[in-house]
Scaffold this motif. Sequence first.
Motif, PDB file in Angstrom:
ATOM      1  N   TRP A 438     -30.514 -13.982 -23.000  1.00 37.96           N
ATOM      2  CA  TRP A 438     -30.653 -13.422 -22.058  1.00 37.96           C
ATOM      3  C   TRP A 438     -31.369 -11.674 -22.207  1.00 37.96           C
ATOM      4  O   TRP A 438     -31.472 -11.679 -23.827  1.00 37.96           O
ATOM      5  N   THR A 485     -24.964 -12.608  -9.713  1.00 34.81           N
ATOM      6  CA  THR A 485     -25.272 -13.560 -10.701  1.00 34.81           C
ATOM      7  C   THR A 485     -23.656 -13.910 -11.652  1.00 34.81           C
ATOM      8  O   THR A 485     -22.849 -13.136 -11.470  1.00 34.81           O
ATOM      9  N   THR A 487     -21.483 -16.332 -13.462  1.00 33.67           N
ATOM     10  CA  THR A 487     -21.719 -16.237 -15.444  1.00 33.67           C
ATOM     11  C   THR A 487     -19.959 -16.967 -15.468  1.00 33.67           C
ATOM     12  O   THR A 487     -19.366 -17.109 -14.469  1.00 33.67           O
ATOM     13  N   GLU A 495     -20.243 -15.107 -22.422  1.00 32.92           N
ATOM     14  CA  GLU A 495     -20.667 -15.429 -21.741  1.00 32.92           C
ATOM     15  C   GLU A 495     -22.078 -16.035 -21.709  1.00 32.92           C
ATOM     16  O   GLU A 495     -23.078 -15.338 -21.970  1.00 32.92           O
ATOM     17  N   THR A 496     -22.129 -17.529 -20.277  1.00 35.86           N
ATOM     18  CA  THR A 496     -22.655 -18.157 -20.249  1.00 35.86           C
ATOM     19  C   THR A 496     -23.389 -18.021 -19.161  1.00 35.86           C
ATOM     20  O   THR A 496     -22.963 -18.012 -18.027  1.00 35.86           O
ATOM     21  N   TYR A 497     -24.702 -18.135 -18.628  1.00 36.08           N
ATOM     22  CA  TYR A 497     -25.285 -17.906 -17.271  1.00 36.08           C
ATOM     23  C   TYR A 497     -24.959 -19.785 -16.670  1.00 36.08           C
ATOM     24  O   TYR A 497     -25.445 -20.697 -17.161  1.00 36.08           O
ATOM     25  N   GLN A 616     -29.013 -22.315 -20.071  1.00 31.87           N
ATOM     26  CA  GLN A 616     -28.494 -21.645 -20.213  1.00 31.87           C
ATOM     27  C   GLN A 616     -27.253 -20.878 -21.109  1.00 31.87           C
ATOM     28  O   GLN A 616     -26.730 -21.431 -21.434  1.00 31.87           O
TER      29      GLN A 616
END
Length: 626
Positions: A438, A485, A487, A495-497, A616
């Motif tokens: 990130w 986006t 998440t 927080e995971t993409y 991710q």
Amino acid sequence: MNKNIAAALAFATAFTTSLAAHGQDAKLDPDTGLPASQPFDFPEQGEIAPFWAKRLTGYFTTSDGIRLRYSVLLPKTSGRFPVILSINGYDAGAIGGAPYLKYKTSMSVELDKRLVEAGYAVMGVNAAGSGCSAGPLEYTRPQLGRHGAEAVEFAASQTWSDAKVGMVNWSYGGSAQLATAQNRPPHLRAIVPGMVLTDFRDALMPGGVPAPGFVTPLRVSMRAYWEKVVAQTAKEEGDVHCLAQIPKNLAAEDTNSVMHLLLSHPLRDDHMKSFDLALHADRVQVPVLSLEAFQDQAITPRSGYYQSRLDPAKLWSIQTNGRHDMYLASEFQAMAVRFLDRFVKGVDNGFERDTPRTTVWMESSEGDGGSALQRRVSPKARWVVKRDAIRSNDLAIKEFHLGAGQALTDGPGSGAADGFDYPGAGVAVNDIAGSSFWGALPGDWKATGIAYTSRPLGEDMMVYGPGSADLWVTANAGDADLQVTVTEIRPDGQETYVQRGWLRLSNRALDTARSTPLLPVRLERPERVMPLLPGQPVLARVEINKMGHYFRSGSRLRIWIDTPAQTGGLVFDTFTQKQRLHVLHNARYDSVVRLGVLKDVKGPASYPVCGATILQPCRPDPLTIR
């Protein structure tokens, strides 16, 4: 110069890999998390001894009079061999040369070795206008498929061939397979396309937002292969014709580059439409083993949704989180060889009886330690979803309505509109080298974007396929670009993409006949541009790219709405009129995010380790940091 174009040009000189280099490691700047500035080069990855009995090289002439360069590696056995063909615009026609043996190649040396040792002749061909091959470079236009079909028939007619031909490889090599199979050459038995760029517009202008950050790396890498790999091979082999052709191809590419496409055809006019391989995918009649990576950092996972146009009785699909180079994974390559044994050699090995039509690798990660090459072949799924062909009625549609307090709710929208300043800097996620991170939050991030968050989920939810953010938006000064986006907010505060999508608001006109609740299909025709009136609400359906993500009970789902930002190799040139955008969510203008949910999936209760899932990345939830 627009700040995003400047970023794209800087980014192009900073990476040490590319769309074609397939996952070489890049050194990152510790301050920015982006690749450190250095010229294109091929990292040292060791050396391999020749694994073939004989190498053949030469040229064949197509029916339109163009000489294409090829190289063939023959097994260490006698007789005639089934042939596995690869075609690309990088160095396919130079396989087996000295650079190839040092892994300075766009090809998968490991896959070639597997195939040769399995009794296949492996043949590489450079597309017209690339490397040593003459003629105009037309990328994915119809010439690629016509020449591919002639290459298949040339291979089938050779004295060392048993006339059974299959095709492999990904990226440009995946596009060449789809293009070739549409021409139905009689001796083609099966194809294994991965990460297929079916439509240049998908990478040049996703959602109608120009992405010049893709263009320059593609050009730099393509030309580097010609100059540093193909030319070196030609010098060592005394190929005078090749050494004379490379400067011609370099000069021609200067005036026929992907950048010229971007600038001269910004919308889907008839010329751009001619690059779209998905339009005629229904002409493919041979068995297909398809590979897609949901976070593909080079071309996105869309592939023009060509798989939906194939005969489902002849399609096996592998999907996974991860990079553009997941084709290197040993587990996938073993499956590919078994598929080819069944449908090219004709061996009754049970492939179609024990292989599900759809396999989704979940939470894939790579091994620790070892060389860059060892890590690239190591990806494995933490767990796997196996299904028959997944159809629309296999998915439930989960709706999240935007509401007051920037909440995602089950009921209709409510509350006053939320505004944000446009354009903002956005937040980078990942890079074209396949590095996972990130980017830093810009100083004004709270003013330049909005986040809507659900309550903790009451049950596990397997989100699958594309999604649609159907947003009612006003702009006070005209056109603008949106980024959505998705998440996951885990109970541990990370927080995971998951995925992203983009839309230029004037590009919002839909093909209503083809659009579905989960997939808005845009017309993108020059005559269908839709201007915005200041303050007038418009419905903007933002396509969220394909995904396969398991949200566990107790997690929350979030969407961010802001300005398009670097995502993998996509570095955007956004519309730069400063203004205030508002997202409406009330009874009249109900903004909704729709996601597909694959039914009856039960994954492990435990979360993957943060940072382990390929492309991710995790970060501490910015909204809880004081």
